[in-house]
Each structure stands twice: as structure tokens, then as C-alpha cells.
Design a protein around this motif. Structure first.
Motif: not given
Lengths: 88, 244
Positions: A62-63, A65-66, A69
Motif C-alpha cells: 500500500a505504501v 502504491e503511492s 496513485i
């Protein structure tokens, strides 16, 4: 120049820009795949630590992914907000 | 056939102070706040020390899970942050899960996630000042050498921005993809049933049954829960890192 034509050109440029921005998806894709592969290796080596490995991997994914994003946010702003049309 | 993807709509406007706009986000946010408050009240009333009921067991389970998480990540010293982390987690999770009811997700708005990120930044700076003093906090920007102070300041700003964008982007991508999927399925079922001359039957979006539910499990349940976990985790790591 005709305003309608100018608007059309700007909107076409925005659409192309949004498509180009989504190329940013390549990086997180590779990175998350690598992380998932390493996690699979770790589970294979140490199956009893599966819970810890999975939560650590999800957090890392999730980190990582930034950056993807950011690309997505830029693409969405270009597509749905049309910031450059107002400047004609 | 048109797909309409917009931000949160403005529901009405309060005509004071030059007009305060009440958007869907604010309205749904209050629904979430009332829901979480009601849950907290409902789970914790009539608490007893012997033979607890199901409600009290659920409340104790939630409490011990939260305490374990905060203690495990931040250490025993910082358990005072547990109420804030719990509130952040509950608001973020219920705000994302709200899309299951057909309302717009609260966290699919940059204002909500931005507010969360700014709160975290304020807490980081406050913790840093409380531990090291104002001078020590200012000095921490010049570490390890004074030359890279601008880079430290940029990274201080980039941190909340990336936190806000990450949560917002994940939820908003879910909203966009789900609405695109619904439109595509409506068009496809129109193609299948379009030959029927009765207009009512031809317009039934038959393909919309089932498939969106699979997407919803990923985008609403999984992403909503994961992003709530991530934002809490980052808050805890940053705050406890600032207090060292």
C-alpha cells in the motif's frame, strides 16, 4: 482561433495527458509483484509466520502504491475537472 | 448512453457567512459520526464485571485489539494515542464502507483525507515539540547537515500530501471503476435484450446482477479496510518516530 476548436484541442490534449499519466502504473505493478513474490517465498520457507508476513506485505504494497496513485489522481483531475479548458 | 462521474454534489447551502455549502461528504460524514457514536454507546452501556453479555464481550474484544495494535507499533509509552487511532480507524473504515449502502464514500473526497493527514501532521509536530522542545524541533530540520534543510521541509510537506492522496486515490478509483462497470454492463445488456420491441423489457440491465458484487468485495470491503489500517499505521509510525 475559434473557441470551440480551441476547446476541442485542449480536451484532446487532456485526454492524451491522462493516458500518459497512467503509465505511472507500471512502477507499482512491478514493485508489488516483486513484494508478493518475496512474501510467497517467505511463507514457503516459514509457513507458521504467514499472518505477520501477509500484514507486512500488504502494508508495504500500500505504501509502494503511492506513486501509481499520484498518476491516477493526475489522470482523474485531467479527465473530470478539465483545469485547462477554463484558461482559453 | 452517457457515463456521469462527478465529485460530491452540493446538497444545499446555509445562507450565513457568505453561504456554507453542505456537500454529500459533510452530510454522509455526519451519518458516519452518528453511527460510530451510536455503536460506541450501544456496546458499552450496562457494563458488568461478572458474566458479561455478548455486547460487552464484543466491546472488550475491539478494545483489546486496538490496545494491542497501538502497544505493538508505538510501545507502552504512547498508549494515550489509542482513542485517536481508534476514532480515525472507525471513521475511515465506516466512511469507506458507506458505499455498500449506495451513498457516496466519505473518504472518496480529498477534503476528508486531507483533514486526516493534516491532523496527523499537527500531532507529529506537537509530539516532536513536546519531546525535544521548540528549539530541538527546529534543529531536527537541519539534521544530518544544515545544507539539506530545504529537502527536509519538502519531505515534511510531501508526507501528508502522499497520505491524503493514497487514501483518496484508492477510494475514488473504486468509485470511478464501479460506475464505468455499471455503465458498460447496462450497455451490454441493452445489446442483448435490445431486439425485444417492448421498451420496458429491453431496458432491464440484466447483466448488472452478480458481477458488480465481486468488484464491490474488492473495492469496498478490502480497499476500505486496508486503507483504514494503512492510515492508522502511518499515523502511529510517524507520531512515535517524532517522539524519540
Amino acid at each position: 482561433m475559434d473557441t470551440t476548436l480551441a476547446k476541442a484541442i485542449v480536451m484532446a490534449g487532456s485526454a492524451i495527458g491522462a493516458g500518459l499519466a497512467m503509465i505511472a502504473g507500471i512502477g507499482p505493478g512491478i514493485g508489488q509483484g516483486y513484494a508478493a513474490g518475496k512474501a510467497a517465498e517467505a511463507v514457503g520457507r516459514q509457513p507458521e509466520a504467514k499472518g505477520d508476513i501477509t500484514s507486512t506485505m500488504l502494508f508495504g504494497c500500500a505504501v509502494a502504491e503511492s506513486t501509481g496513485i499520484y498518476g491516477l489522481v493526475v489522470a482523474m483531475i485531467l479527465l473530470f475537472v478539465n483545469p485547462f479548458v477554463g484558461q482559453i | 448512453m452517457s457515463v456521469e462521474i462527478t465529485g460530491p454534489r452540493i446538497l444545499f447551502e446555509i445562507p450565513i457567512l457568505g453561504g456554507i455549502r453542505i456537500t454529500e461528504t459533510i452530510f454522509n460524514g455526519w451519518i458516519v459520526i452518528l453511527l460510530v457514536s451510536f455503536l460506541a454507546w450501544f456496546l458499552t452501556r450496562n457494563m458488568v464485571t461478572k458474566n458479561p453479555g455478548k455486547r460487552q464481550l464484543a466491546a472488550e474484544k475491539i478494545y483489546s485489539m486496538l490496545m494491542n495494535l497501538v502497544e505493538g507499533v508505538m510501545g507502552k509509552k504512547w498508549t494515550g494515542f489509542a482513542p485517536y487511532i481508534g476514532a480515525l480507524f472507525a471513521y475511515s473504515m465506516f466512511g469507506s464502507l458507506l458505499s455498500l449502502t449506495g451513498l457516496r464514500s466519505v473518504t472518496g473526497d480529498l477534503s476528508t483525507t486531507g483533514a486526516m493527514a493534516i491532523l496527523t501532521t499537527i500531532m507529529v509536530i506537537a509530539t516532536n515539540i513536546r519531546t525535544n522542545g521548540v528549539f530541538g524541533w527546529l534543529k531536527s530540520y537541519t539534521q544530518p547537515v544544515a545544507l539539506i534543510t530545504p529537502i527536509n521541509i519538502i519531505s515534511e510537506i510531501a508526507n501528508p500530501v502522499s497520505m491524503a492522496f493514497r487514501h483518496f486515490g484508492n477510494i475514488a478509483a473504486g468509485i470511478v471503476i464501479t460506475s464505468l462497470m455499471y455503465a458498460a454492463l447496462a450497455a451490454a445488456s441493452n445489446l442483448i435484450l435490445g431486439w425485444i420491441p417492448v421498451e420496458f423489457i429491453a431496458n432491464i440491465p440484466i447483466l448488472q446482477v452478480g458481477l458488480p458484487a465481486v468488484l464491490s468485495i474488492y473495492f469496498d470491503l478490502f480497499t476500505g479496510f486496508l486503507q483504514a489500517y494503512i492510515i492508522c499505521m502511518l499515523t502511529m509510525v510517524n507520531v512515535s518516530g517524532a517522539g524519540e
